[in-house]
Design a protein around this motif. Structure first.
Motif, PDB file in Angstrom:
ATOM      1  N   ARG A  95      14.565  46.474 -61.904  1.00  0.00           N
ATOM      2  CA  ARG A  95      13.704  45.556 -61.140  1.00  0.00           C
ATOM      3  C   ARG A  95      12.356  45.316 -61.820  1.00  0.00           C
ATOM      4  NH1 ARG A  95      15.793  48.934 -56.585  1.00  0.00           N
ATOM      5  NH2 ARG A  95      17.460  47.707 -55.602  1.00  0.00           N
ATOM      6  N   SER A  96      12.091  46.061 -62.905  1.00  0.00           N
ATOM      7  CA  SER A  96      10.792  45.939 -63.577  1.00  0.00           C
ATOM      8  C   SER A  96      10.816  44.978 -64.763  1.00  0.00           C
ATOM      9  CB  SER A  96      10.324  47.316 -64.064  1.00  0.00           C
ATOM     10  OG  SER A  96      11.051  47.736 -65.211  1.00  0.00           O
ATOM     11  N   VAL A  97      11.997  44.479 -65.147  1.00  0.00           N
ATOM     12  CA  VAL A  97      12.080  43.640 -66.336  1.00  0.00           C
ATOM     13  C   VAL A  97      12.091  42.157 -65.932  1.00  0.00           C
ATOM     14  CG1 VAL A  97      13.318  45.462 -67.542  1.00  0.00           C
ATOM     15  CG2 VAL A  97      14.604  43.610 -66.484  1.00  0.00           C
ATOM     16  N   ASP A  98      11.856  41.312 -66.928  1.00  0.00           N
ATOM     17  CA  ASP A  98      11.702  39.880 -66.654  1.00  0.00           C
ATOM     18  C   ASP A  98      12.956  39.060 -66.930  1.00  0.00           C
ATOM     19  OD1 ASP A  98       8.789  40.012 -66.089  1.00  0.00           O
ATOM     20  OD2 ASP A  98       8.673  40.615 -68.192  1.00  0.00           O
TER      21      ASP A  98
ATOM     22  N   VAL B   8      24.711  44.472 -62.654  1.00  0.00           N
ATOM     23  CA  VAL B   8      23.260  44.388 -62.478  1.00  0.00           C
ATOM     24  C   VAL B   8      22.921  43.520 -61.274  1.00  0.00           C
ATOM     25  CG1 VAL B   8      21.110  43.554 -63.519  1.00  0.00           C
ATOM     26  CG2 VAL B   8      22.737  44.862 -64.895  1.00  0.00           C
ATOM     27  N   ALA B   9      23.712  42.463 -61.050  1.00  0.00           N
ATOM     28  CA  ALA B   9      23.462  41.578 -59.912  1.00  0.00           C
ATOM     29  C   ALA B   9      23.599  42.311 -58.587  1.00  0.00           C
ATOM     30  CB  ALA B   9      24.429  40.388 -59.958  1.00  0.00           C
ATOM     31  N   ALA B  10      24.348  43.397 -58.576  1.00  0.00           N
ATOM     32  CA  ALA B  10      24.484  44.195 -57.362  1.00  0.00           C
ATOM     33  C   ALA B  10      23.232  45.018 -57.088  1.00  0.00           C
ATOM     34  CB  ALA B  10      25.699  45.120 -57.471  1.00  0.00           C
ATOM     35  N   VAL B  11      22.340  45.108 -58.091  1.00  0.00           N
ATOM     36  CA  VAL B  11      21.120  45.905 -57.969  1.00  0.00           C
ATOM     37  C   VAL B  11      19.891  45.025 -57.807  1.00  0.00           C
ATOM     38  CG1 VAL B  11      19.642  47.599 -59.128  1.00  0.00           C
ATOM     39  CG2 VAL B  11      22.129  47.749 -59.350  1.00  0.00           C
ATOM     40  N   THR B  12      19.840  43.942 -58.608  1.00  0.00           N
ATOM     41  CA  THR B  12      18.665  43.079 -58.606  1.00  0.00           C
ATOM     42  C   THR B  12      19.051  41.687 -59.070  1.00  0.00           C
ATOM     43  OG1 THR B  12      16.356  42.926 -59.344  1.00  0.00           O
ATOM     44  CG2 THR B  12      17.988  43.604 -60.984  1.00  0.00           C
ATOM     45  N   ASP B  13      18.139  40.744 -58.953  1.00  0.00           N
ATOM     46  CA  ASP B  13      18.379  39.386 -59.432  1.00  0.00           C
ATOM     47  C   ASP B  13      18.531  39.418 -60.954  1.00  0.00           C
ATOM     48  OD1 ASP B  13      18.438  36.714 -60.076  1.00  0.00           O
ATOM     49  OD2 ASP B  13      16.524  36.207 -59.154  1.00  0.00           O
ATOM     50  N   PRO B  14      19.687  39.003 -61.503  1.00  0.00           N
ATOM     51  CA  PRO B  14      19.894  39.099 -62.947  1.00  0.00           C
ATOM     52  C   PRO B  14      19.334  37.921 -63.739  1.00  0.00           C
ATOM     53  CG  PRO B  14      21.871  38.251 -61.919  1.00  0.00           C
ATOM     54  CD  PRO B  14      20.881  38.517 -60.798  1.00  0.00           C
ATOM     55  N   ASN B  15      18.650  37.021 -63.099  1.00  0.00           N
ATOM     56  CA  ASN B  15      18.154  35.823 -63.776  1.00  0.00           C
ATOM     57  C   ASN B  15      16.682  35.962 -64.150  1.00  0.00           C
ATOM     58  OD1 ASN B  15      20.591  34.226 -63.495  1.00  0.00           O
ATOM     59  ND2 ASN B  15      20.138  34.242 -61.308  1.00  0.00           N
ATOM     60  N   PRO B  16      16.281  35.319 -65.266  1.00  0.00           N
ATOM     61  CA  PRO B  16      17.127  34.617 -66.241  1.00  0.00           C
ATOM     62  C   PRO B  16      17.921  35.594 -67.107  1.00  0.00           C
ATOM     63  CG  PRO B  16      14.853  34.617 -66.974  1.00  0.00           C
ATOM     64  CD  PRO B  16      14.851  35.213 -65.595  1.00  0.00           C
ATOM     65  N   ASN B  17      19.055  35.119 -67.607  1.00  0.00           N
ATOM     66  CA  ASN B  17      19.891  35.989 -68.416  1.00  0.00           C
ATOM     67  C   ASN B  17      20.754  35.178 -69.368  1.00  0.00           C
ATOM     68  OD1 ASN B  17      22.961  35.842 -67.552  1.00  0.00           O
ATOM     69  ND2 ASN B  17      21.766  35.631 -65.663  1.00  0.00           N
ATOM     70  N   VAL B  18      21.331  35.885 -70.327  1.00  0.00           N
ATOM     71  CA  VAL B  18      22.349  35.302 -71.197  1.00  0.00           C
ATOM     72  C   VAL B  18      23.422  36.358 -71.407  1.00  0.00           C
ATOM     73  CG1 VAL B  18      21.254  36.035 -73.373  1.00  0.00           C
ATOM     74  CG2 VAL B  18      22.783  34.046 -73.352  1.00  0.00           C
TER      75      VAL B  18
END
Length: 356
Positions: free
Chosen positions: A119-122, A135-145
């Motif tokens: 949750r601390s990363v951008d 990861v989406a089950a833990v926090t918003d995974p966006n933006p991502n690739v």
């Protein structure tokens, strides 16, 4: 673009995530980017937690446009990122530690620490769609690739193999199975040993990988002795690229039924040698392997599934050839490391531009 990368220990050619990070750095530098590697000490989990203070001091002195962090380093970074002022942080996620099996108290603690870090990363770089979903089950995974690992490091060794070599090898000797990965319980080499011991055909198993868990390594030797297959199993330790290539070239089947695997670089590399890949349904293996076409996707907890996948290959070498050629073709269709690096670089360039 000035890029920082945080890893544990030296950035070398170890398998898995280290290979991914190394190839990414090579790709960024080849494109003209400056990459600063920040190496944090490889220590026990508890000691890594204590490194948040020293990690913060070191990272505050790194002047970059974007800071990449291997998610493996999350214990040393969970309290760091919120204090890095305006430096954007992008996490490279290979698989989540909290998806591994630990004692309940430790599982709960590590999940809390890893969740705080995520949750601390951008932004995120994921090695598979499966990893993105975890990861989406833990926090918003966006933006991502999502940038899949590649397997073309053995291109100078004549990979991918041609039809003639694959066909000739299939008829030769007992079924030769190879597994590649650090010797730790998650890799489930014990399950593979039990499955092979249940078959009636002749086989040989080569276990390639560093013994990162001494107790588990000893248990594998004891298990082989208990099953009466010691003479059929070879433990090589970690191999050089040349020796690993030679081992893959003379094998028939790659097998790594891990309890969890974010993607499986070793499986992809083996497919370039025309080895069908037996992988786990727990993780991203199904994004690489098509069951009963170029390999097998099995439940790692069900030994009978592993046995049932392997057994027909003893008596039907034409089926082995068919799977082997399909594996080689699947490898040929996959992205190269250059293409993977370009995918990540394009994402980072756009991400930094939008932040500005």
């Amino acid at each position: 673009m000035d890029v920082g990368l945080v890893v544990y220990g030296p950035l070398d050619d170890r398998s898995g995530g280290y290979r991914y990070d190394l190839e990414l750095v090579r790709g960024l530098r080849a494109a003209g980017d400056e990459v600063t590697v920040v190496s944090l000490p490889e220590r026990s989990y508890r000691q890594r937690l204590r490194d948040n203070v020293s990690a913060l001091r070191r990272l505050r002195d790194v002047d970059v446009d974007v800071l990449l962090q291997d998610e493996l380093c999350h214990p040393s970074l969970a309290a760091v990122n919120s204090r890095l002022d305006d430096t954007p942080v992008v996490s490279i996620v290979h698989h989540l530690n909290s998806r591994e099996t630990h004692p309940p108290w430790r599982q709960h603690l590590q999940q809390a620490i890893e969740s705080r870090y995520l949750r601390s990363v951008d932004a995120f770089v994921f090695n598979s769609e499966t990893t993105r979903e975890t990861v989406a089950a833990v926090t918003d995974p966006n933006p991502n690739v999502v940038a899949y690992p590649a397997g073309d490091r053995f291109a100078s060794d004549g990979v991918p193999l041609d039809d003639e070599e694959i066909r000739a090898r299939a008829a030769d000797g007992p079924l030769r199975v190879v597994t590649v990965g650090n010797l730790e319980p998650r890799k489930n080499v014990d399950g593979l040993l039990r499955a092979l011991a249940r078959t009636t055909g002749q086989w040989r198993l080569t276990v390639v990988g560093a013994a990162v868990d001494d107790r588990y390594e000893r248990s594998l030797h004891a298990l082989a002795d208990e099953l009466g297959v010691t003479d059929w199993v070879t433990f090589t330790g970690r191999l050089s690229d040349a020796d690993l290539a030679a081992t893959l070239r003379q094998s028939h089947l790659f097998a790594l039924p891990s309890h969890y695997e974010g993607f499986g670089i070793a499986a992809l590399e083996a497919m370039g040698f025309g080895l069908p890949a037996l992988v786990s349904s727990a993780g991203g293996g199904s994004e690489l392997v098509t069951h009963r076409e170029d390999g097998f996707v099995v439940d790692p907890t069900d030994t009978s599934q592993i046995t049932d996948a392997i057994a027909p290959l003893f008596r039907n070498r034409s089926r082995l050839v068919s799977h082997s050629l399909a594996a080689r073709d699947r490898f040929a269709e996959h992205d190269t490391w250059d293409e993977t690096s370009q995918t990540v670089r394009s994402f980072l360039t756009e991400f930094v531009a939008n932040r500005e």
